[in-house]
Write a protein that holds these residues in place. Sequence first.
Motif, PDB file in Angstrom:
ATOM      1  N   PHE A  48       6.259  -1.981  -0.511  1.00 32.97           N
ATOM      2  CA  PHE A  48       7.195  -2.843   0.218  1.00 32.97           C
ATOM      3  C   PHE A  48       7.956  -2.134   1.343  1.00 32.97           C
ATOM      4  CE2 PHE A  48       7.324  -4.036  -4.370  1.00 32.97           C
ATOM      5  CZ  PHE A  48       6.514  -5.154  -4.282  1.00 32.97           C
ATOM      6  N   VAL A  49       7.754  -0.837   1.517  1.00 32.55           N
ATOM      7  CA  VAL A  49       8.551  -0.088   2.481  1.00 32.55           C
ATOM      8  C   VAL A  49       7.684   0.570   3.549  1.00 32.55           C
ATOM      9  CG1 VAL A  49      10.177   1.833   2.801  1.00 32.55           C
ATOM     10  CG2 VAL A  49      10.327   0.382   0.751  1.00 32.55           C
ATOM     11  N   LEU A  50       6.745   1.415   3.156  1.00 37.65           N
ATOM     12  CA  LEU A  50       6.009   2.237   4.117  1.00 37.65           C
ATOM     13  C   LEU A  50       4.520   2.260   3.800  1.00 37.65           C
ATOM     14  CD1 LEU A  50       6.078   4.350   6.426  1.00 37.65           C
ATOM     15  CD2 LEU A  50       6.392   6.094   4.676  1.00 37.65           C
ATOM     16  N   GLU A  81     -11.428  -0.490   9.801  1.00 29.52           N
ATOM     17  CA  GLU A  81     -12.770  -0.690   9.262  1.00 29.52           C
ATOM     18  C   GLU A  81     -12.977  -2.070   8.666  1.00 29.52           C
ATOM     19  OE1 GLU A  81     -15.850   1.765   6.323  1.00 29.52           O
ATOM     20  OE2 GLU A  81     -13.786   2.481   6.678  1.00 29.52           O
ATOM     21  N   PHE A  82     -11.908  -2.635   8.070  1.00 31.06           N
ATOM     22  CA  PHE A  82     -12.045  -3.912   7.370  1.00 31.06           C
ATOM     23  C   PHE A  82     -11.108  -4.957   7.991  1.00 31.06           C
ATOM     24  CE2 PHE A  82     -12.802  -0.544   4.163  1.00 31.06           C
ATOM     25  CZ  PHE A  82     -14.149  -0.814   3.896  1.00 31.06           C
ATOM     26  N   PRO A  83     -11.645  -5.900   8.763  1.00 35.92           N
ATOM     27  CA  PRO A  83     -10.797  -6.941   9.386  1.00 35.92           C
ATOM     28  C   PRO A  83     -10.018  -7.767   8.360  1.00 35.92           C
ATOM     29  CG  PRO A  83     -13.002  -6.932  10.344  1.00 35.92           C
ATOM     30  CD  PRO A  83     -13.060  -6.031   9.157  1.00 35.92           C
ATOM     31  N   ASP A  84     -10.553  -7.877   7.134  1.00 38.55           N
ATOM     32  CA  ASP A  84      -9.889  -8.677   6.099  1.00 38.55           C
ATOM     33  C   ASP A  84      -9.016  -7.826   5.176  1.00 38.55           C
ATOM     34  OD1 ASP A  84     -12.129  -7.369   5.097  1.00 38.55           O
ATOM     35  OD2 ASP A  84     -12.580  -8.933   3.613  1.00 38.55           O
ATOM     36  N   TYR A  85      -8.641  -6.639   5.624  1.00 37.91           N
ATOM     37  CA  TYR A  85      -7.816  -5.774   4.783  1.00 37.91           C
ATOM     38  C   TYR A  85      -6.457  -6.446   4.541  1.00 37.91           C
ATOM     39  CZ  TYR A  85      -6.082  -1.430   2.765  1.00 37.91           C
ATOM     40  OH  TYR A  85      -5.596  -0.479   1.896  1.00 37.91           O
ATOM     41  N   PRO A  86      -5.957  -6.422   3.289  1.00 39.17           N
ATOM     42  CA  PRO A  86      -4.695  -7.124   2.969  1.00 39.17           C
ATOM     43  C   PRO A  86      -3.539  -6.689   3.871  1.00 39.17           C
ATOM     44  CG  PRO A  86      -5.786  -6.424   0.957  1.00 39.17           C
ATOM     45  CD  PRO A  86      -6.556  -5.813   2.088  1.00 39.17           C
ATOM     46  N   LYS A  87      -2.954  -7.658   4.576  1.00 47.16           N
ATOM     47  CA  LYS A  87      -1.912  -7.340   5.558  1.00 47.16           C
ATOM     48  C   LYS A  87      -0.603  -6.907   4.909  1.00 47.16           C
ATOM     49  CE  LYS A  87      -3.803 -10.449   9.090  1.00 47.16           C
ATOM     50  NZ  LYS A  87      -4.465  -9.326   9.756  1.00 47.16           N
ATOM     51  N   ALA A  88      -0.333  -7.376   3.697  1.00 49.11           N
ATOM     52  CA  ALA A  88       0.940  -7.049   3.043  1.00 49.11           C
ATOM     53  C   ALA A  88       0.915  -5.676   2.378  1.00 49.11           C
ATOM     54  CB  ALA A  88       1.274  -8.117   1.999  1.00 49.11           C
ATOM     55  N   ARG A  89      -0.245  -5.083   2.281  1.00 50.77           N
ATOM     56  CA  ARG A  89      -0.359  -3.796   1.593  1.00 50.77           C
ATOM     57  C   ARG A  89       0.232  -2.681   2.451  1.00 50.77           C
ATOM     58  NH1 ARG A  89      -6.178  -2.070  -0.783  1.00 50.77           N
ATOM     59  NH2 ARG A  89      -5.922  -4.140  -1.736  1.00 50.77           N
ATOM     60  N   LYS A  90       1.091  -1.851   1.858  1.00 52.11           N
ATOM     61  CA  LYS A  90       1.690  -0.727   2.570  1.00 52.11           C
ATOM     62  C   LYS A  90       0.820   0.516   2.403  1.00 52.11           C
ATOM     63  CE  LYS A  90       5.201  -3.112   3.940  1.00 52.11           C
ATOM     64  NZ  LYS A  90       5.364  -3.483   5.372  1.00 52.11           N
ATOM     65  N   ALA A  91       1.183   1.576   3.098  1.00 53.75           N
ATOM     66  CA  ALA A  91       0.388   2.802   3.044  1.00 53.75           C
ATOM     67  C   ALA A  91       0.677   3.605   1.776  1.00 53.75           C
ATOM     68  CB  ALA A  91       0.657   3.659   4.278  1.00 53.75           C
ATOM     69  N   LEU A  92       1.953   3.913   1.512  1.00 49.18           N
ATOM     70  CA  LEU A  92       2.287   4.833   0.425  1.00 49.18           C
ATOM     71  C   LEU A  92       3.412   4.336  -0.474  1.00 49.18           C
ATOM     72  CD1 LEU A  92       1.839   7.641  -0.855  1.00 49.18           C
ATOM     73  CD2 LEU A  92       3.521   8.554   0.773  1.00 49.18           C
ATOM     74  N   ILE A  93       4.468   3.762   0.108  1.00 44.63           N
ATOM     75  CA  ILE A  93       5.627   3.322  -0.680  1.00 44.63           C
ATOM     76  C   ILE A  93       5.621   1.795  -0.742  1.00 44.63           C
ATOM     77  CG2 ILE A  93       8.116   3.410  -0.921  1.00 44.63           C
ATOM     78  CD1 ILE A  93       6.731   6.140  -1.072  1.00 44.63           C
ATOM     79  N   PHE A 143      -3.501  -0.693  -6.224  1.00 39.77           N
ATOM     80  CA  PHE A 143      -3.991  -0.976  -4.878  1.00 39.77           C
ATOM     81  C   PHE A 143      -3.471  -2.297  -4.321  1.00 39.77           C
ATOM     82  CE2 PHE A 143      -7.108   2.066  -6.442  1.00 39.77           C
ATOM     83  CZ  PHE A 143      -7.200   2.930  -5.359  1.00 39.77           C
ATOM     84  N   GLY A 144      -2.904  -3.145  -5.172  1.00 38.17           N
ATOM     85  CA  GLY A 144      -2.316  -4.368  -4.666  1.00 38.17           C
ATOM     86  C   GLY A 144      -1.051  -4.111  -3.864  1.00 38.17           C
ATOM     87  N   LEU A 145      -0.457  -2.928  -4.046  1.00 37.16           N
ATOM     88  CA  LEU A 145       0.794  -2.603  -3.368  1.00 37.16           C
ATOM     89  C   LEU A 145       0.611  -1.629  -2.210  1.00 37.16           C
ATOM     90  CD1 LEU A 145       3.080  -2.185  -6.521  1.00 37.16           C
ATOM     91  CD2 LEU A 145       3.036  -4.119  -4.935  1.00 37.16           C
ATOM     92  N   VAL A 146      -0.191  -0.592  -2.412  1.00 30.43           N
ATOM     93  CA  VAL A 146      -0.347   0.445  -1.390  1.00 30.43           C
ATOM     94  C   VAL A 146      -1.816   0.837  -1.261  1.00 30.43           C
ATOM     95  CG1 VAL A 146       1.979   1.375  -1.687  1.00 30.43           C
ATOM     96  CG2 VAL A 146       0.093   2.298  -3.050  1.00 30.43           C
ATOM     97  N   SER A 147      -2.137   1.451  -0.131  1.00 32.63           N
ATOM     98  CA  SER A 147      -3.520   1.852   0.130  1.00 32.63           C
ATOM     99  C   SER A 147      -3.942   3.068  -0.674  1.00 32.63           C
ATOM    100  CB  SER A 147      -3.694   2.149   1.628  1.00 32.63           C
ATOM    101  OG  SER A 147      -3.574   0.981   2.399  1.00 32.63           O
ATOM    102  N   VAL A 148      -2.982   3.947  -0.990  1.00 31.53           N
ATOM    103  CA  VAL A 148      -3.323   5.184  -1.711  1.00 31.53           C
ATOM    104  C   VAL A 148      -2.396   5.370  -2.925  1.00 31.53           C
ATOM    105  CG1 VAL A 148      -4.434   6.444   0.169  1.00 31.53           C
ATOM    106  CG2 VAL A 148      -1.962   6.420   0.029  1.00 31.53           C
ATOM    107  N   PRO A 149      -2.525   4.527  -3.941  1.00 29.95           N
ATOM    108  CA  PRO A 149      -1.655   4.670  -5.110  1.00 29.95           C
ATOM    109  C   PRO A 149      -1.860   5.997  -5.836  1.00 29.95           C
ATOM    110  CG  PRO A 149      -3.416   3.094  -5.535  1.00 29.95           C
ATOM    111  CD  PRO A 149      -3.442   3.382  -4.076  1.00 29.95           C
TER     112      PRO A 149
END
Length: 306
Positions: free
Chosen positions: A304-306, A290-302, A238-244
Motif C-alpha cells: 500500500f505504500v511503495l 513485460e506484462f500489460p495486464d500486470y496488477p496496477k494496485a500491486r506495490k513494489a516492496l511495501i 504477491f497480491g500486495l507486492v511484486s517481491v514479497p
Amino acid sequence: MRLTIDKRGASKKASSRYPFVVEVPDAATVGDLKRAIAAQVKALSPERQRLTVGADKAALADGDSLGKYDLADGATVLVKDLGPQIGWQTVFYIEYAGPIALHYLIYNFQSLVYGQTFEHSALQQRVYLLIMGHFIKRELETAFVHRFSHGTMPLFNVFKNSAHYHLLAGLNLAYWLYSPATAQGTALAAQLGSPLLLSVFTGIFLFAQLSNLSTHITLRNLRPPGSRERRIPRGYGFGLVSVPNYLFEIMAWAAVTAMTRSLAAVLFLAVSTVQMYLWAIKKHAQYRREFPDYPKARKALIPFVL
C-alpha cells in the motif's frame, strides 16, 4: 543465413580473427548463433558471449529467434567476451557458506576470537540458532527450490557478491553478537534475554522465514524445468507486492535487529534493505513493461505504500 560477427568493446589489435562469418538456419535462435560462434572461436563459449546489434546496447536474449531482431542475410552482430563464467547456483552456495562457517567458528572458538572463554547467554544461543538456520535454509533452497533465469555470471563478480554476506552477515554480525558484552551474567544479556521477548521475536523471524520459503516455491512453480518462461507471479504475498520474498527477508532481519539491539545488526539490515529496495523497484518496473495486464494496485516492496 550468413551473419558477420565482429568484436565489440575491447581493442581488436590482438584479434585478427575478427570479423568472421557464420552460417545459421533462417529460423535459428540467438542461442543457436552463440553455439555457431563458439564452434569457430573455441575459447568463446556461449555463456561468455554478449551479443548486440548496431548501436543498441541491449543484449540479444538466448531464447529469441533472430528474426525478432530483424537480422537478415549479411547483417553484422557484435560480440563481447564476458570473460570466465561461474554458475549462479555455485555463486549462491559460496555466498551462503561464508556466514555459516564464520558464525560457527566465532561462536564455538571464543578463546581464539576474543582471547577468553565465557558462557553464551540465552540471547546469543537463540540468535545463533536462528542465523544458522537461515543460511542453511538458503543453501537448501539453492539446491532444491531455485530455478535460475541466468545460467552463469562473470567469475570476478562472485567476490563482489560474496562480500556482502561474508563480511556484513558473517564477520560483522558474528563478532559482535557473540561477544562477551552480551554473555551470560552481563547486565545487557539480562536486559535483552526476557523469555517473552525472545519468543515474540523468534515467532516473527520464523513466520518471515516460512513466508519467504513459500514465495520462493511460488516463483519456482512459475518456470517449468529447463525453461526460462516468465509469468506474472500470484498467490501468497504477491497480491500486495511484486517481491514479497524481499519483504519477508527484511522482516526476518528486523526481528533479529530488535532482538539484539546491536549496531552491527542495524548496519546489516540497513544495507540489505537499501539493496533489496533497488532490486524491487527494478523488478517491479520490469514486470510492468513485460506484462500489460500486470496488477496496477500491486506495490513494489511495501504493501500500500511503495
